[in-house]
Enzyme design. Structure first.
Site, PDB file in Angstrom:
ATOM      1  N   ARG A 187      19.067  34.095  68.231  1.00 46.46           N
ATOM      2  CA  ARG A 187      20.367  33.588  67.780  1.00 46.46           C
ATOM      3  C   ARG A 187      21.522  34.407  68.366  1.00 46.46           C
ATOM      4  O   ARG A 187      22.656  34.258  67.960  1.00 46.46           O
ATOM      5  CB  ARG A 187      20.443  33.594  66.256  1.00 46.46           C
ATOM      6  CG  ARG A 187      19.516  32.593  65.581  1.00 46.46           C
ATOM      7  CD  ARG A 187      19.944  32.357  64.156  1.00 46.46           C
ATOM      8  NE  ARG A 187      19.021  31.478  63.459  1.00 46.46           N
ATOM      9  CZ  ARG A 187      19.100  30.154  63.460  1.00 46.46           C
ATOM     10  NH1 ARG A 187      20.042  29.557  64.155  1.00 46.46           N
ATOM     11  NH2 ARG A 187      18.240  29.425  62.795  1.00 46.46           N
ATOM     12  N   ASP A 228      18.056  20.188  61.753  1.00 44.83           N
ATOM     13  CA  ASP A 228      19.138  19.868  60.807  1.00 44.83           C
ATOM     14  C   ASP A 228      19.865  18.569  61.159  1.00 44.83           C
ATOM     15  O   ASP A 228      20.571  18.007  60.315  1.00 44.83           O
ATOM     16  CB  ASP A 228      20.172  21.003  60.773  1.00 44.83           C
ATOM     17  CG  ASP A 228      19.548  22.339  60.428  1.00 44.83           C
ATOM     18  OD1 ASP A 228      18.455  22.347  59.844  1.00 44.83           O
ATOM     19  OD2 ASP A 228      20.154  23.377  60.756  1.00 44.83           O
ATOM     20  N   GLU A 248      18.992  22.752  51.373  1.00 44.56           N
ATOM     21  CA  GLU A 248      19.392  24.158  51.448  1.00 44.56           C
ATOM     22  C   GLU A 248      20.837  24.421  50.996  1.00 44.56           C
ATOM     23  O   GLU A 248      21.114  25.361  50.273  1.00 44.56           O
ATOM     24  CB  GLU A 248      19.224  24.551  52.920  1.00 44.56           C
ATOM     25  CG  GLU A 248      19.333  25.980  53.210  1.00 44.56           C
ATOM     26  CD  GLU A 248      19.149  26.239  54.707  1.00 44.56           C
ATOM     27  OE1 GLU A 248      18.854  25.308  55.484  1.00 44.56           O
ATOM     28  OE2 GLU A 248      19.328  27.392  55.086  1.00 44.56           O
ATOM     29  N   ARG A 293       7.726  22.907  38.584  1.00 42.51           N
ATOM     30  CA  ARG A 293       7.239  23.791  39.641  1.00 42.51           C
ATOM     31  C   ARG A 293       8.205  23.696  40.813  1.00 42.51           C
ATOM     32  O   ARG A 293       8.877  22.677  40.985  1.00 42.51           O
ATOM     33  CB  ARG A 293       5.845  23.373  40.127  1.00 42.51           C
ATOM     34  CG  ARG A 293       4.733  23.582  39.112  1.00 42.51           C
ATOM     35  CD  ARG A 293       4.406  25.056  38.940  1.00 42.51           C
ATOM     36  NE  ARG A 293       3.237  25.272  38.083  1.00 42.51           N
ATOM     37  CZ  ARG A 293       3.264  25.370  36.760  1.00 42.51           C
ATOM     38  NH1 ARG A 293       4.412  25.250  36.104  1.00 42.51           N
ATOM     39  NH2 ARG A 293       2.155  25.591  36.066  1.00 42.51           N
TER      40      ARG A 293
HETATM   41  O1  F6P Z   1      18.924  25.450  62.083  1.00 44.19           O
HETATM   42  C1  F6P Z   1      17.614  25.334  61.676  1.00 44.19           C
HETATM   43  C2  F6P Z   1      17.376  26.147  60.445  1.00 44.19           C
HETATM   44  O2  F6P Z   1      16.010  26.063  60.133  1.00 44.19           O
HETATM   45  C3  F6P Z   1      18.232  25.776  59.243  1.00 44.19           C
HETATM   46  O3  F6P Z   1      17.734  24.639  58.583  1.00 44.19           O
HETATM   47  C4  F6P Z   1      18.166  27.045  58.444  1.00 44.19           C
HETATM   48  O4  F6P Z   1      19.360  27.172  57.678  1.00 44.19           O
HETATM   49  C5  F6P Z   1      18.131  28.113  59.480  1.00 44.19           C
HETATM   50  O5  F6P Z   1      17.678  27.499  60.663  1.00 44.19           O
HETATM   51  C6  F6P Z   1      17.214  29.269  59.199  1.00 44.19           C
HETATM   52  O6  F6P Z   1      17.483  30.247  60.139  1.00 44.19           O
HETATM   53  P1  F6P Z   1      16.555  31.464  60.558  1.00 44.19           P
HETATM   54  O7  F6P Z   1      15.539  30.946  61.520  1.00 44.19           O
HETATM   55  O8  F6P Z   1      17.484  32.393  61.244  1.00 44.19           O
HETATM   56  O9  F6P Z   1      15.951  31.987  59.322  1.00 44.19           O
END
Ligand code: F6P
Length: 355
Positions: free
Chosen positions: A79, A141, A236, A273
Site C-alpha cells: 500500500r 470493494d 465494514e 453469533r
Molecule cells: O480494499 C480492499 C480491502 O479488503 C477493504 O475491503 C478493506 O477495508 C481493506 O482492503 C483491508 O486492508 P488491509 O489489506 O490493509 O488490511
C-alpha cells in the site's frame, strides 16, 4: 507480424490490497503487448516499492503460464506510495525521484499500475511528474470512480454469497441470528450484492445509517412469521444513524458487530453469533467473470499504450473498455447512490437496510 506501436518497453505493477484477477490482468496486458506489438514487458515487484528500489523481473511467455486462474499477484503488492515511503526509522520520505529514476533507467515507455482508487492517485502524481502511466481498476470493494465495475468484486461476492448460504443452514438449525461482517471499506457494494444473492434478512451498509430499532423490528417480524433465525450482513463501514434531535459534527463510529449482536440478544432474547469473513474474500482463484474482465482490461491497456494514449484508467462502461482521464478518477469514490436499482430491489423484496 507485430502491429505498429508507439511503445517498445512497459512496466507493470500491482498496488493496494490484493484481489482475485490480478494475475489474469497482468497476463492480459503482457500477452497482448508481447504477441501483438512485440513489446518488452517488465514486472515491478511489491507495488511502488519495487519502482523506488529498482526491483524488477522480466515477463516473457514463460512467466505467464498458469496465471489466468491463480489468486493473489505474482508481482507482490503493497500500500506504499512513492511520495510517502516508510523508512526503517518509522518516518516516511518522498521517494518520487527514485521512482522516476527507475522508470528512466529501465527505458520504460509506460507504467501500468493495477490498483484501486489510491493507486490511481499515485499514478496521477507520477503522470504530473512527466511519466506515462495507465491504470486498471481492481478491488473487491467495487468503489473505483469512473468504471461500472472493478475486477475482484465478482469473485469476492461469490465467496461472501457462499459463506452466507452456509451460515443460513446453521442459523436455521439452531434458530440463531447470525451477523456476518463483510469487507468493502466505505462502500456497501459487496455486502449488498452478497445479501441479495444469498437472501440475507438485514443488510447494513455505509451509505444508509441504520437505526437499531429497525433492525430489531425486522428480526421480530420474521419471528412473528415463524422464522426463528435471521441473517444480518454488516458492511465494514456501516454506521448507526445520529439519534433524532442530537446534533453532532462527527459521524458515529462504524458499528461493532459483536456489540450489535449483544444488543440484539438482549433486546430480542434470541441467540446470536458473529462471523467475520475477512481476507477469505480476497483470496483464491478469480471467478470466470473476473477472469474475462481482467483479461479485457489488460488487452485494452496494451492497445492504448501502443497508440500512445496515457494518463488514463481503462474503465468498463456498458460492456466496453474505455479510457478515462486519471484526473477524473483520482480522489473520488464510487459508493451506492440511494436510488440505485440494487437498493430499490432490496427494498422491494423486504430486505431490511436498517432505515
Ligand atoms: O480494499 C480492499 C480491502 O479488503 C477493504 O475491503 C478493506 O477495508 C481493506 O482492503 C483491508 O486492508 P488491509 O489489506 O490493509 O488490511
Amino acid at each position: 507480424m507485430a502491429r505498429q506501436s508507439k511503445a517498445s518497453c512497459i512496466g507493470i505493477l500491482t498496488s493496494g490490497g490484493d484481489c482475485p484477477g490480478l494475475n489474469a490482468a497482468i497476463r492480459g496486458v503482457a500477452k497482448a503487448a508481447i504477441a501483438n506489438y512485440g513489446m518488452q514487458v517488465l514486472g515491478i515487484l511489491d507495488g511502488f516499492n519495487g519502482l523506488v528500489e529498482n526491483r524488477v523481473i522480466h515477463l516473457t511467455d514463460r512467466e505467464l503460464v498458469g496465471l489466468l486462474t491463480l489468486g493473489g499477484t505474482i508481482l507482490g503488492t503493497s500500500r506504499n506510495k512513492p511520495h510517502k515511503m516508510p523508512q526503517p526509522d518509522g518516518t516516511t520520505r518522498d521517494m518520487t525521484g527514485a521512482a522516476m529514476e527507475t522508470y528512466r533507467r529501465l527505458n520504460l515507455d509506460c507504467l501500468v499500475c493495477i490498483g484501486g482508487g489510491g493507486t490511481a492517485k499515485n499514478a496521477l502524481m507520477l503522470k504530473n511528474q512527466g511519466l506515462n502511466v495507465i491504470t486498471l481498476p481492481k478491488t473487491i470493494d467495487n468503489d473505483v470512480w469512473g468504471t461500472d465495475v472493478t475486477f475482484g468484486y465478482d469473485s469476492a461476492m461469490s465467496i461472501a454469497t457462499e459463506a452466507i448460504d452456509r451460515l443460513h443452514t446453521t442459523a436455521s438449525s439452531h434458530q440463531r441470528t447470525i451477523l456476518v461482517d463483510v469487507m468493502g471499506h466505505n462502500a456497501g457494494w459487496l455486502a449488498l450484492g452478497a445479501s441479495l444473492a444469498a437472501g440475507a434478512d438485514v443488510c447494513l451498509i455505509p451509505e444508509i445509517p441504520f437505526r437499531f430499532e429497525r433492525v430489531a423490528e425486522a428480526i421480530e417480524e420474521r419471528r412473528q412469521k415463524g422464522r426463528r433465525f435471521s441473517l444480518v450482513t454488516v458492511a465494514e463501514g456501516a454506521r448507526p444513524a445520529v439519534p433524532a434531535g442530537k446534533k453532532t459534527d462527527t459521524p458515529p463510529e462504524p458499528v461493532n458487530s459483536v456489540q450489535l449482536a449483544a444488543q440484539i440478544e438482549k433486546a430480542l432474547r434470541t441467540e446470536t453469533r458473529v462471523t467475520t469473513l475477512g481476507y477469505i474474500q480476497r483470496g483464491g482463484t478469480p471467478s470466470p467473470t473476473d477472469r474475462v474482465l481482467a483479461t479485457q482490461l489488460g488487452v485494452a491497456a496494451a492497445d492504448l499504450i501502443a497508440e500512445g494514449t496515457y494518463g488514463v484508467m481503462v474503465a468498463v462502461r456498458n460492456g466496453k473498455m474505455v479510457p478515462v482521464p486519471l484526473e477524473e478518477v483520482a480522489g473520488k469514490k464510487k459508493t451506492i447512490e440511494l436510488d440505485h436499482p440494487l437498493i430499490q430491489t432490496a427494498r422491494r423484496i423486504g430486505l431490511c437496510l436498517g432505515d
